[in-house]
Design a protein around this motif. Structure first.
Motif, PDB file in Angstrom:
ATOM      1  N   GLU A 131       0.803  -1.228   0.000  1.00 45.93           N
ATOM      2  CA  GLU A 131       0.000   0.000   0.000  1.00 45.93           C
ATOM      3  C   GLU A 131       0.832   1.272   0.000  1.00 45.93           C
ATOM      4  O   GLU A 131       0.485   2.254  -0.645  1.00 45.93           O
ATOM      5  CB  GLU A 131      -0.959  -0.005   1.189  1.00 45.93           C
ATOM      6  CG  GLU A 131      -2.073   1.002   0.976  1.00 45.93           C
ATOM      7  CD  GLU A 131      -3.036   1.064   2.149  1.00 45.93           C
ATOM      8  OE1 GLU A 131      -3.150   0.073   2.895  1.00 45.93           O
ATOM      9  OE2 GLU A 131      -3.652   2.141   2.307  1.00 45.93           O
ATOM     10  N   ASP A 132       1.947   1.287   0.755  1.00 45.80           N
ATOM     11  CA  ASP A 132       2.693   2.548   0.818  1.00 45.80           C
ATOM     12  C   ASP A 132       3.912   2.596  -0.117  1.00 45.80           C
ATOM     13  O   ASP A 132       4.746   3.489  -0.012  1.00 45.80           O
ATOM     14  CB  ASP A 132       3.068   2.892   2.271  1.00 45.80           C
ATOM     15  CG  ASP A 132       3.752   1.717   2.954  1.00 45.80           C
ATOM     16  OD1 ASP A 132       3.939   0.681   2.272  1.00 45.80           O
ATOM     17  OD2 ASP A 132       4.112   1.836   4.135  1.00 45.80           O
ATOM     18  N   ASP A 133       3.981   1.650  -1.042  1.00 42.22           N
ATOM     19  CA  ASP A 133       5.052   1.743  -2.053  1.00 42.22           C
ATOM     20  C   ASP A 133       4.770   2.940  -2.968  1.00 42.22           C
ATOM     21  O   ASP A 133       3.617   3.296  -3.204  1.00 42.22           O
ATOM     22  CB  ASP A 133       5.101   0.449  -2.900  1.00 42.22           C
ATOM     23  CG  ASP A 133       5.782  -0.689  -2.147  1.00 42.22           C
ATOM     24  OD1 ASP A 133       6.426  -0.419  -1.118  1.00 42.22           O
ATOM     25  OD2 ASP A 133       5.648  -1.849  -2.576  1.00 42.22           O
ATOM     26  N   LYS A 134       5.855   3.533  -3.473  1.00 42.04           N
ATOM     27  CA  LYS A 134       5.720   4.763  -4.262  1.00 42.04           C
ATOM     28  C   LYS A 134       5.527   4.448  -5.754  1.00 42.04           C
ATOM     29  O   LYS A 134       6.376   3.780  -6.362  1.00 42.04           O
ATOM     30  CB  LYS A 134       6.978   5.619  -4.105  1.00 42.04           C
ATOM     31  CG  LYS A 134       7.086   6.318  -2.773  1.00 42.04           C
ATOM     32  CD  LYS A 134       8.213   7.353  -2.863  1.00 42.04           C
ATOM     33  CE  LYS A 134       8.110   8.455  -1.843  1.00 42.04           C
ATOM     34  NZ  LYS A 134       8.231   7.995  -0.465  1.00 42.04           N
ATOM     35  N   THR A 135       4.442   4.982  -6.322  1.00 40.23           N
ATOM     36  CA  THR A 135       4.205   4.772  -7.764  1.00 40.23           C
ATOM     37  C   THR A 135       5.322   5.421  -8.586  1.00 40.23           C
ATOM     38  O   THR A 135       5.707   4.906  -9.627  1.00 40.23           O
ATOM     39  CB  THR A 135       2.850   5.371  -8.195  1.00 40.23           C
ATOM     40  OG1 THR A 135       2.770   6.689  -7.674  1.00 40.23           O
ATOM     41  CG2 THR A 135       1.679   4.549  -7.721  1.00 40.23           C
ATOM     42  N   SER A 136       5.832   6.558  -8.089  1.00 44.76           N
ATOM     43  CA  SER A 136       6.887   7.253  -8.844  1.00 44.76           C
ATOM     44  C   SER A 136       8.132   6.372  -8.977  1.00 44.76           C
ATOM     45  O   SER A 136       8.771   6.327 -10.031  1.00 44.76           O
ATOM     46  CB  SER A 136       7.245   8.584  -8.161  1.00 44.76           C
ATOM     47  OG  SER A 136       7.651   8.340  -6.840  1.00 44.76           O
ATOM     48  N   PRO A 167       0.251  10.273  -8.627  1.00 41.81           N
ATOM     49  CA  PRO A 167      -0.488  10.108  -7.371  1.00 41.81           C
ATOM     50  C   PRO A 167       0.013   8.902  -6.575  1.00 41.81           C
ATOM     51  O   PRO A 167       0.615   7.983  -7.156  1.00 41.81           O
ATOM     52  CB  PRO A 167      -1.934   9.852  -7.837  1.00 41.81           C
ATOM     53  CG  PRO A 167      -1.941   9.834  -9.304  1.00 41.81           C
ATOM     54  CD  PRO A 167      -0.559  10.085  -9.824  1.00 41.81           C
ATOM     55  N   VAL A 168      -0.262   8.918  -5.275  1.00 42.50           N
ATOM     56  CA  VAL A 168       0.152   7.775  -4.443  1.00 42.50           C
ATOM     57  C   VAL A 168      -0.673   6.549  -4.835  1.00 42.50           C
ATOM     58  O   VAL A 168      -1.723   6.660  -5.481  1.00 42.50           O
ATOM     59  CB  VAL A 168      -0.019   8.079  -2.930  1.00 42.50           C
ATOM     60  CG1 VAL A 168       0.979   9.134  -2.483  1.00 42.50           C
ATOM     61  CG2 VAL A 168      -1.451   8.485  -2.621  1.00 42.50           C
ATOM     62  N   ARG A 169      -0.190   5.388  -4.439  1.00 43.18           N
ATOM     63  CA  ARG A 169      -0.799   4.130  -4.907  1.00 43.18           C
ATOM     64  C   ARG A 169      -2.322   4.060  -4.713  1.00 43.18           C
ATOM     65  O   ARG A 169      -3.044   3.732  -5.660  1.00 43.18           O
ATOM     66  CB  ARG A 169      -0.100   2.952  -4.203  1.00 43.18           C
ATOM     67  CG  ARG A 169      -0.561   1.566  -4.663  1.00 43.18           C
ATOM     68  CD  ARG A 169       0.201   0.527  -3.853  1.00 43.18           C
ATOM     69  NE  ARG A 169      -0.125  -0.852  -4.132  1.00 43.18           N
ATOM     70  CZ  ARG A 169      -1.086  -1.525  -3.525  1.00 43.18           C
ATOM     71  NH1 ARG A 169      -1.870  -0.940  -2.637  1.00 43.18           N
ATOM     72  NH2 ARG A 169      -1.285  -2.799  -3.807  1.00 43.18           N
TER      73      ARG A 169
END
Ligand SMILES: CCCCCCCC/C=C\CCCCCCCC(=O)N[C@@H](COP(=O)(O)O)[C@H](O)/C=C/CCCCCCCCCCCCC
Length: 215
Positions: A131-136, A167-169
């Motif tokens: 969940e908190d992995d970065k899409t960027s 945006p965040v995941r």
């Protein structure tokens, strides 16, 4: 911008297009391939102006292919396989040098084909992310492993800056319009092997005809 590019993105629709682009004989229908990319451009357009230059390039490449499809030679552009045969038989591809056919179907599709590899790598990272992995970071790593090798410094820098604004995941999953995060992961699990198959068929065809480095 055309109306269809402003419409809401739906991952399922994109998946359907890439599914329809494979014939039973594993030929790739250009119309459905392009329609898959047009669906993806809808998502790109919802991400803000930093992605504008990427969207513009993707739109221009899909348009070139659509124009071939609508031209008098349209039937030759029905599938990637028939396009390659037609353009090679008629010497319509810059195999050795740049400049005579800068917008051939083969070189245009090659650019999207390379981008498909990025997409495949990015979606696989998204699918297996927490969940908190970065899409960027997922996007950047997938880009560095694929498309970046074909882009000059300025494009790489601009793309890198745009990735920071992703945006965040959880928000990214929302934009996909699929449902719960579990449903998104499920659809991604179907999307990745499908994109992989389309990519592999094109890769082998281009390799066989020595087209993977078209300028
Ligand atoms: C579940 C879906 C989530 C993912 C959604 C992704 C949406 C992405 C939609 C489209 C991707 C853009 C495809 C871009 C094609 C680029 C082709 C290319 O390499 N063109 C370059 C070379 O062309 P020529 O000059 O030789 O004609 C051109 O120079 C490139 C210009 C633009 C920069 C391309 C950077 C691509 C970065 C990867 C896309 C990032 C999008 C992030 C969105 C999550």
């Amino acid at each position: 911008m055309a109306d269809s590019e402003n419409q809401k993105f739906c991952l399922q629709e994109v998946l359907e297009s890439f599914k329809s682009c494979l014939s039973p004989e594993k030929e790739i229908y250009i119309e459905h391939y392009v329609s898959g990319w047009k669906g993806l451009v809808k998502l790109l357009n919802s991400l803000g102006s930093l992605f504008g230059f990427i969207s513009k390039d993707a739109v221009s490449k899909t348009q070139i292919l659509m124009n071939f499809l609508k031209s008098e030679n349209g039937p030759h552009y029905a599938t990637v396989q028939s396009m390659v045969k037609f353009e090679l038989d008629n010497k319509l591809v810059d195999v050795d040098k740049k400049g005579i056919y800068p917008e051939s179907g083969c070189r245009t599709l090659l650019r999207l084909h390379r981008a498909l590899r990025w997409l495949q790598l990015f979606l696989e990272r998204l699918r297996t992310s927490k969940e908190d992995d970065k899409t960027s970071v997922m996007c950047r790593d997938a880009y560095n492993e694929s498309l970046a090798q074909h882009h000059p410094w300025l494009i790489r820098k601009s793309a890198g800056m745009a990735f920071y604004s992703l945006p965040v995941r959880p928000a990214f999953f929302e934009v996909m319009n699929v449902g719960t995060p579990e449903q998104v992961v499920d659809v991604l699990g179907k999307a990745v092997p499908l994109l992989c198959e389309v990519y592999q068929i094109t890769e082998e065809l281009y390799q066989k005809h020595n087209l993977l480095d078209l300028p």
